[in-house]
Design an enzyme around this catalytic site. Structure first.
Site, mmCIF file in Angstrom:
data_model
loop_
_atom_site.group_PDB
_atom_site.id
_atom_site.type_symbol
_atom_site.label_atom_id
_atom_site.label_comp_id
_atom_site.label_asym_id
_atom_site.label_seq_id
_atom_site.Cartn_x
_atom_site.Cartn_y
_atom_site.Cartn_z
ATOM 1 N N GLU A 155 9.711 2.064 -7.516
ATOM 2 C CA GLU A 155 10.760 2.770 -6.771
ATOM 3 C C GLU A 155 12.110 2.080 -6.967
ATOM 4 O OE1 GLU A 155 9.608 3.462 -2.713
ATOM 5 O OE2 GLU A 155 8.373 5.161 -3.300
ATOM 6 N N GLU A 313 2.474 8.343 -5.402
ATOM 7 C CA GLU A 313 2.149 7.860 -4.052
ATOM 8 C C GLU A 313 2.333 8.981 -3.048
ATOM 9 O OE1 GLU A 313 4.483 4.627 -2.548
ATOM 10 O OE2 GLU A 313 4.419 3.546 -4.431
HETATM 11 C C1 GAL Z 1 6.733 3.275 -1.105
HETATM 12 C C2 GAL Z 1 6.458 2.007 -1.899
HETATM 13 C C3 GAL Z 1 5.101 1.437 -1.598
HETATM 14 C C4 GAL Z 1 4.863 1.406 -0.114
HETATM 15 C C5 GAL Z 1 5.012 2.795 0.423
HETATM 16 C C6 GAL Z 1 4.762 2.900 1.905
HETATM 17 O O1 GAL Z 1 8.092 3.482 -0.943
HETATM 18 O O2 GAL Z 1 6.555 2.269 -3.264
HETATM 19 O O3 GAL Z 1 5.021 0.130 -2.138
HETATM 20 O O4 GAL Z 1 5.781 0.540 0.475
HETATM 21 O O5 GAL Z 1 6.324 3.234 0.202
HETATM 22 O O6 GAL Z 1 4.948 4.229 2.354
#
Ligand code: GAL
Length: 669
Positions: A155, A313
């Site tokens: 990110e 994710e």
């Molecule tokens: C994303 C990040 C992850 C984790 C996740 C939690 O922004 O890439 O490492 O922190 O959020 O929602």
């Protein structure tokens, strides 16, 4: 988007898995992880994202043994790896030895180590260390059979989209020389005759650090562009090392479209990605968060140029970083996941595999929750794995749309600056107002940049395209002349790419196309609204508009502009151009969208569905189509369709029942 390094490398259907952080666990737990991954049908995990301090505990002292074992174990279980460059969080020894790599806020606050992403993306010192680490990873694991795709950093720009450090100042000056060539050109672009801001040399220029009052808006806009480009430059630097050492392996990084980061112009990255990957989290306080999800997925597909993309994710249930972190409701995790697939995702991944027991994210849900296997979250994780296996034939198919919504990061940045007619304008709010209406109408929408090819769409929605260059404005007009219905909303076409107003009347760049001319903005006060002649209420914005060729579709019924046009329509070649010079309420927007789509002859993916039932199609090369029906309502819904339902393995002769809160996926041909 085409790539010489197509993803995925390995055969298989929709990839399934999540971030895997084995370094947080003892080996016996890691052994159990692999067994449980097999049980859930996991086939791809992201590894090593935050592993730098474990892989290089002291400068130059590398320990890859534990990661070797993890990758070998995963491979033996048939699980592929999205392997990170391990550069997302510099280890404490690095920030201690080189405090100059720490980023700074506009007010000079230094962001220290102890969290993550404590690096200035413009720092050449940090860049060298990150490149070195990336090379070590590529050399060590480039031939590892588990390696499916490289995952650069994490990110990029998530926590530090803007860095104001001295390293950033230097890089900003270089970037400006490149963009403007001479200091005279910069002075003219930035309008520095105003407030004695004239620069005599590039050396005098700083990032827009905290200042007594409004900082030069073009300086801010250029700094936003620069900051996005700096993240891309960092991506490229690491990607180039990976391509050099492992030319056969595709590379990606996970974007954050809409949930957090407005500051990276992802459209400008698309040519650099072998596959686009996005992270998406629901906004818990939004009762229609699934529409925000659909937008994020459509934007991901737009950035991918229509190609399949990876959902890198999302969450199985609650996150831990919103004010109140709601757990997901019945069926919501499956609906969310398959809504991404419906809109073009060929991978469904989560943050994270196993819920942490320590650290800042221990209350963030995971595929395997604190409660363990005897939990609904785990059962749903296994269920979803089964669904994705059934959806293997969907992989590689594409979504097509007759309607596009033009989305523009620089307009987002520039339209929300200070010193404007109102502080209440939120670019994303305006975009979502129109997107939501299209979603409710069941219409599939491509979310595209103004620089993309807009011909071929029957309907084009252009919300608040505030800053627009001549070429992009011409592209919108050309789409209308070629036969599209184009709908443009207020505060569009106002300034050029340097944030200079286009004089002669608003909406500058689109005046001729729209056949209107506004002489004054008349924003409304907080809580104030006015009425249009069809009874619609409208708030936030009005402007004194006169017709110059267009006809009035709605006029103001009350207030100081009573009788003057509020919504207009103009003939434009073979198409039409609509202008919405205010912010109608939801019913008003819905009525306009109905009229506009009827004129453009755009139909929903499935006609006659009840509200809250989402329908999207993906089309395969061989003429197959897959219809996703997502029932967000608490009632079973009958749909007249024919084909084979993939999740339940049933032939459907004429009618399919999509149970309340569930999903059906029909192979139609
Ligand atoms: C994303 C990040 C992850 C984790 C996740 C939690 O922004 O890439 O490492 O922190 O959020 O929602």
């Amino acid at each position: 988007m085409t790539s010489e390094r197509p993803w995925p490398l390995r055969a298989g259907g929709i990839a399934y898995g999540g971030d895997y952080n084995p370094e947080q666990w003892p080996v016996d737990v890691q052994l159990e992880d692999v067994e449980l991954m097999k049980e859930a049908g996991v086939g791809l995990v992201s590894v090593g994202i935050f592993s730098w301090a474990q892989l290089e505990p002291r400068e130059g002292d590398f320990d890859f043994r534990w990661l070797d074992a993890v990758l070998d174990r995963l491979h033996a279980a048939g699980i592929g790896v999205a392997l990170a460059t391990a550069t997302a969080s510099p280890p404490p020894w690095l920030t201690r030895a080189h405090p100059e790599i720490l980023p700074e806020r506009a007010d000079g606050t230094v962001l220290h180590q102890g969290s993550r992403q404590s690096y200035a993306v413009s720092s050449p010192v940090f860049r060298d260390y990150a490149v070195r680490m990336t090379r070590r990873m590529a050399e060590r694991y480039g031939d590892h059979p588990a390696l499916a795709v490289w995952h650069v950093d994490n990110e990029l720009g998530c926590h530090v989209p803007h860095d104001y450090s001295d390293a950033a100042a230097e890089a900003f000056r270089r970037w400006l020389r490149n963009r403007h060539t001479t200091i005279e050109a910069l002075n003219s672009a930035w309008g520095t005759a105003f407030w004695s801001q004239r620069y005599d040399s590039f050396e005098e220029i700083l990032p827009p650090r905290s200042a007594p009052t409004f900082v030069n808006p073009t300086q801010q806009l250029d700094f936003a562009r620069f900051s996005s480009d700096e993240q891309l430059a960092h991506y490229r630097a690491l990607r180039d090392v990976l391509r050099e050492v492992t030319p056969h392996v595709p590379t990606t990084t996970n974007f954050m479209m809409t949930t957090a980061n407005k500051w990276v112009d992802y459209f400008s990255w698309s040519g650099d990605m072998d596959v686009v990957a996005n992270d998406h989290y629901l906004v818990a306080r939004d009762p229609e968060a699934h529409i925000g999800l659909a937008f994020s997925a459509d934007l991901s597909r737009g950035v991918a140029g229509g190609a399949p993309w990876m959902l890198m994710e999302h969450s199985t249930s609650a996150v831990n970083w919103q004010p109140r972190n709601s757990a997901k409701g019945a069926g919501e995790m499956v609906r969310n996941s398959l809504a991404h697939v419906a809109r073009g995702a060929d991978a469904v991944m989560f943050f994270q595999w196993r819920q942490s027991t320590a650290g800042a994210e221990k209350y963030h849900s995971a595929m395997l929750p604190h409660a363990g296997r005897d939990s609904d979250v785990w059962r749903t994780t296994v269920e979803l794995g089964g669904h994705l296996r059934s959806l293997a034939p969907v992989r590689g198919s594409r979504v097509t749309a007759d309607t596009a919504l033009v989305f523009d990061y620089p307009s987002w940045w520039a339209s929300e600056m200070e010193g404007h007619p109102t502080q209440d304008l939120g670019y994303l709010d305006e975009v979502m107002r129109w997107y939501r209406a299209l979603w409710r109408r069941g219409v599939t929408v491509d979310v595209v940049s103004p620089g993309s090819d807009l011909t071929g769409y029957r309907a084009l929605v252009v919300p608040t395209l505030y800053t627009v260059g001549d070429e992009d404005a011409a592209r919108v007009a050309e789409a209308a002349r070629a036969g599209a219905s184009v709908l443009i909303t207020f505060f569009s076409g106002i300034v050029d790419e340097h944030d200079h107003v286009r004089p002669g009347g608003y909406p500058g760049a689109f005046r001729d196309l729209l056949g209107v001319r506004s002489e004054e903005f008349r924003p409304l006060q907080e809580g104030e609204s006015l009425t249009l002649d069809d009874g619609t209420r409208a708030d936030l914005w009005s402007e004194k508009t006169r017709l110059e060729g267009a006809t009035a579709v709605r006029t103001w019924a009350d207030g100081p502009l009573a009788g003057l046009p509020a919504v207009t329509r103009n003939d434009a070649g073979r198409g039409h151009a609509w202008y919405v010079a205010t912010r109608p309420d939801d019913d008003g927007v819905a009525a306009l969208v109905d009229a506009f789509l009827a004129e453009a002859d755009v139909a929903p993916a499935v006609a006659g569905l009840p509200g809250g039932v989402e329908a999207v199609r993906r089309h395969g090369d061989d003429g197959t189509s897959f219809l996703f029906l997502i029932n967000h309502t608490a009632h079973d819904v009958d749909v007249r369709v024919t084909g084979h339902e993939l999740l339940r393995g049933q032939d459907v002769a004429t009618r399919l029942t999509v149970p309340a809160l569930e999903v059906a996926v029909l192979r139609e041909h």
